[in-house]
Each structure stands twice: as C-alpha cells, then as structure tokens.
Design a protein around this motif. Structure first.
Motif, PDB file in Angstrom:
ATOM      1  N   CYS A 344       1.209  -8.822   4.734  1.00  0.00           N
ATOM      2  CA  CYS A 344       1.132  -8.018   5.828  1.00  0.00           C
ATOM      3  C   CYS A 344       1.197  -8.855   6.785  1.00  0.00           C
ATOM      4  CB  CYS A 344      -0.521  -7.975   5.798  1.00  0.00           C
ATOM      5  SG  CYS A 344      -1.137  -6.016   4.649  1.00  0.00           S
ATOM      6  N   VAL A 383       1.052  -2.550  10.303  1.00  0.00           N
ATOM      7  CA  VAL A 383       0.332  -2.217   8.538  1.00  0.00           C
ATOM      8  C   VAL A 383      -1.089  -2.422   7.539  1.00  0.00           C
ATOM      9  CG1 VAL A 383       2.517  -4.163   8.352  1.00  0.00           C
ATOM     10  CG2 VAL A 383       0.080  -5.076   8.267  1.00  0.00           C
ATOM     11  N   SER A 385      -3.733  -2.745   4.626  1.00  0.00           N
ATOM     12  CA  SER A 385      -4.009  -3.100   3.285  1.00  0.00           C
ATOM     13  C   SER A 385      -5.169  -2.625   3.086  1.00  0.00           C
ATOM     14  CB  SER A 385      -4.567  -4.697   3.924  1.00  0.00           C
ATOM     15  OG  SER A 385      -4.406  -5.769   3.205  1.00  0.00           O
TER      16      SER A 385
END
Lengths: 403, 88
Positions: A344, A383, A385
């Motif tokens: 990431c 982003v 995760s």
C-alpha cells in the motif's frame, strides 16, 4: 483530531530480508513460495509455503538472545530494527513514556511449542528448557521490542487470526489519534511454518498443494508464509517538527464482526468494514484507487471479498484496482496485514501497484481489476488494506499520501 | 464387506447430521441432511480415521476432487473404492 503518519517501515519475509528487496520483488511480480524445509515435512501432504530461506539467527542475534527469541520474535526484531532506524528516533525521557508497541500475531511462538512438544511427547524427555514459556507467549515479540528500544508507553499484542496485524495497526492509529501516545511501533509477525503448524491447517482442507492463485478461476486454496513487517506510526506534528520523512498518512480504520460462522466469510461483515474505514478516513468511494485485498486464494474468501467490494463501492468497483500480494509472499496469518501494508505504501509513494501473480483464468465471481501478473504504474492518492479473519473478525485500514 | 462399509459411512454421516442412521437414505445429499462445509470436512476426517484411508478432498473445489460427495450413495461408493485401492 491528531493525525497519524508512518515514518519508518521494516520487514523480513519470503520476498526479501528488508523493505527495498521486498518492494523490488513485488514490482517484478516474483514468487517467494517454494518447497518447505523443516523436520518431518515428508509427513505432510501440503509441502509448499512462503518460507524465508537462508535465514541464520546467528547473523542477527547473540547466543543469549537466540535462547530467548522464538522465530516470530526474531522476525519482529529484524523488521523493527529497519523501521526504527529509518524513522531515526531514539526513545528516552518523555518520548519513551509517550511511545509504545502493539503487534499482531496469531500463533506466537509456534516453533517453540512444536519443538518442545516433540521433545516431551515423541522423544520422551521429561525436562524442557527454562525459557519455553517466555519464548512461546504471544506477547514475547512486543515485549522484546519495548525492551530493545525503551518503549515505556501502552504495549500489547493482538491475536485475531488473519486480521491480527490490521487490528494491531488500527489500535496504534487510534492511540495516537486520541492522545494516549505520540509514537507507536506496530505491525505483526508470524512463524507457523513447522510440522505442527502446517499439519493443523491441513486438517481444514483449504490449503493448495501447488500455488496461491487469488481471484483466478482455477484457484485451489491458500499457501502459508512467514515473516514480519513493522512500522513506526507517529503523530503528524511530532514528525513534522523533527523534519522526519513521511512515508504515508494513516487516515482511517474500521473493524466489524460477522457474528455468523467460525470459518466462512460474510459479504456484509466485510463490506461494513470497508465502508467504515472510508467513513472514518472521510474518503469517498471515488477517492480510493487501490485495495490490497485479503485475497487468500480460497474459493470462499475471494468471491466473498469481491462481492463485498462491489457492494461497498457500487459502480466505482469497476474503476479501482485490487490485488493480492499473498500470491507472492504467502499468507502470513497474524503478520499478513503488516507485510501487505508495504504494498500500500509503495502504491502511494512510487505509484507502483503490486500485482496478483499466478493468475491464470478469469472468474466471473471475481470480476474486478485484480492487476493480474504484472505490476502497474498508476499514481494513487488513497488506498485500503483488507483483512478478514477466521471467526468473522474484519479490519480495514485506509492510507493516503500526506498532503 | 460392502454392506458394512455402507452402514459405517451412514453412521458417520448420521452422527454429523444429528440423525438416527435409519433416517439417512442413500439418495440424499449432504445439503438435504443439513451438513455444512465444516460438517463435511469433519465427516471426511471421521471416514479417514474409521477406514484408515486417505481421502483426496480440497474444500476449495469439491467437484474437482476425485472423491464424489454428490449424495450419500456416491460417498459410500467412493469409500468402497478407496478401501479397495488403499488396502489392496
């Protein structure tokens, strides 16, 4: 609200013994999965894994340390050394009491357990080494990190199977946000590649004998990995005041429980965690360009995860990228979210999206852009995760470039 | 031998389904009997232990496994052939 940034990262895993080597492997789509090597492996039906080959404890630690450190603790300390050195922090005085460590692991000192059970049950010995308990306990790694770097603030270990690291890093973020601490060493570690560790997983019949192929129609199960990744989470103003290099900002976290099944994942629970992380991060779905997937390569996880992403993102699901780096480093169980956070951060800093390798056949039930086989150059600003654990415990982190 | 295998497989499946063996019929599927994915891997484990055989089965793709689980009769037949094969 206090902001949280990452100022150091470290790792050891099947792809590399540090961050630069690991990221290079991810950029190249290299596979770290191979034949397992350990005692009694010939009695296993599953014989592949993301094992760290050529690792020599003696090159890292002295004899007294090795006597006290299980493999999962050693991996943690190797990764922490790299992360803290990059951050350039020394912990003394007030900073020491304002800094802590929260780490994820699922199995803790599994090798220590395995070796000593073998010794007393199979070899019939009646005496074990005096350090068995301090070696095997799940909090051993967190405690050794606190001792090694003089971290005197809130410190503990989180064990939520495959979501352990994400839960740990979510706690670290919230502790800094809410003012409990200024710096947190966080991430996770796992060292389950031993006879007992794999034998237990064999029983569930969800492991692949040949490869980890997330999202691929011909996927046939998960492959275990081992290793650790550790990060320095730091309060934004603290990092700025000392001129630290900021790798990324941790902007959101959410956790949910499926409350339904001990092994089967739930689309609703996963989708709620994804939506929760975006809300917590004040991100709109359109802001998210990349998701590092849980993507285990099992039939159940991958289709459920894709359905959850489709639900959480609506039409934007077709525009974002989602890849599973487990295809390269294997599933590090309690350490997996930490190693995956490296991908990431690479996406945010370098604009390189790590691929899902070993991808062979499209699956209509996983009809998203899974970045098959080859890394992609795309600039991304935000982003997520994902980590979805057995037991239905879900934990999703949101990161973005520091504005 | 054949009847015994059938009776023993049915007993294992009945136990998982929390039914009397007499209430399990050969044409039923595991789904009919209310056996979920965990119940299935537990049944296979019990079959392996009971017959001292290894059952090739991957929960990720049951249809791809050599072990046919489409009905109670199919499981009985698969166990009979594995016993014949592995105890030959």
């Amino acid at each position: 609200m206090r902001r949280v940034v990452i100022t150091g990262q470290g790792t050891i895993n099947a792809l590399g013994t540090n961050v630069p080597d690991t990221l290079e492997a991810m950029r190249e789509g290299r596979c770290g999965i191979g034949e397992l090597e350990f005692q009694d492996v010939e009695r296993l039906s599953i014989r592949i894994g993301g094992q760290i080959k050529g690792y020599e404890p003696e090159a890292q630690f002295n004899r007294q340390q090795i006597a006290l450190y299980d493999r999962f603790t050693q991996f943690t300390l190797v990764a922490a050394r790299e992360a803290i050195s990059q951050a350039g922090l020394t912990f003394s005085g007030d900073l020491a009491t304002r800094s802590g460590v929260v780490l994820g692991t699922s199995g803790g000192g599994m090798n220590t357990l395995d070796e000593n059970y073998r010794s007393v049950y199979e070899d019939g010995k009646n005496r074990v080494h005096p350090f068995v308990v301090p070696k095997l306990m799940n909090n051993a790694a967190a405690s050794h990190v606190s001792m090694e770097w003089n971290l005197k603030g809130p410190s503990f270990t989180v064990a939520t199977a495959c979501a352990s690291s994400n839960h740990a890093m979510g706690q670290a973020m919230n502790m800094i946000r809410t003012g409990m601490s200024d710096v947190m060493i966080t991430g996770g570690s796992e060292a389950m590649l031993c006879f007992g560790g794999i034998k237990a997983w064999e029983g569930l019949r969800v492991m692949s004998r040949d490869a980890c192929r997330p999202f691929s129609a011909n996927r046939n199960g998960m492959v275990q990995g081992e290793g650790a990744a550790v990060f320095v989470f730091e309060e934004y103003e603290h990092a700025r005041a000392r001129g630290a290099e900021i790798l990324a900002e941790v902007v959101g976290f959410a956790m949910t429980s499926d409350a339904s099944d001990i092994v089967m994942p739930s689309k609703q629970g996963a989708a709620r965690a994804i939506q929760g992380a975006m809300k917590n991060a004040r991100l709109n779905p359109e802001d998210v360009c990349y998701i590092n997937a849980h993507g285990t390569g099992t039939a159940a996880n991958d289709k459920t995860e894709c359905a959850a992403v489709a639900d959480a993102f609506g039409h934007h699901a077709n525009d974002l990228m989602i890849s599973s780096t487990k295809s390269m480093h294997g599933h590090l169980i309690g350490g997996t979210g930490a190693v995956e956070l490296l991908a990431c951060i690479m996406a945010l800093r370098e604009g390189v999206i790590a691929p899902t390798i070993s991808y062979e056949e499209p699956d209509p039930e996983c009809a998203l852009d899974v970045v098959p086989n080859v890394a992609r150059d795309v600039k991304v600003d935000a982003v997520l995760s994902n980590a979805f654990a057995f037991g239905g415990l879900n934990a999703v982190l949101a990161l973005r470039k520091t504005a | 031998m054949s009847d015994t295998t059938k009776d023993r497989v049915i007993a294992i499946i009945a136990e998982q389904a929390v039914l009397e063996p007499g209430d399990v019929s050969l044409n039923q599927t595991l789904e009919d009997l209310g056996i979920d994915s965990l119940g299935l891997v537990e049944s296979i484990f019990a079959i392996e232990e009971g017959f001292d055989i290894t059952v090739p089965f991957n929960a990720n793709d049951p249809s791809d496994s050599d072990f046919d689980i489409s009905s109670v009769a199919a499981i009985v037949k698969a166990v009979e052939s594995l016993v014949a094969e592995q105890h030959a």
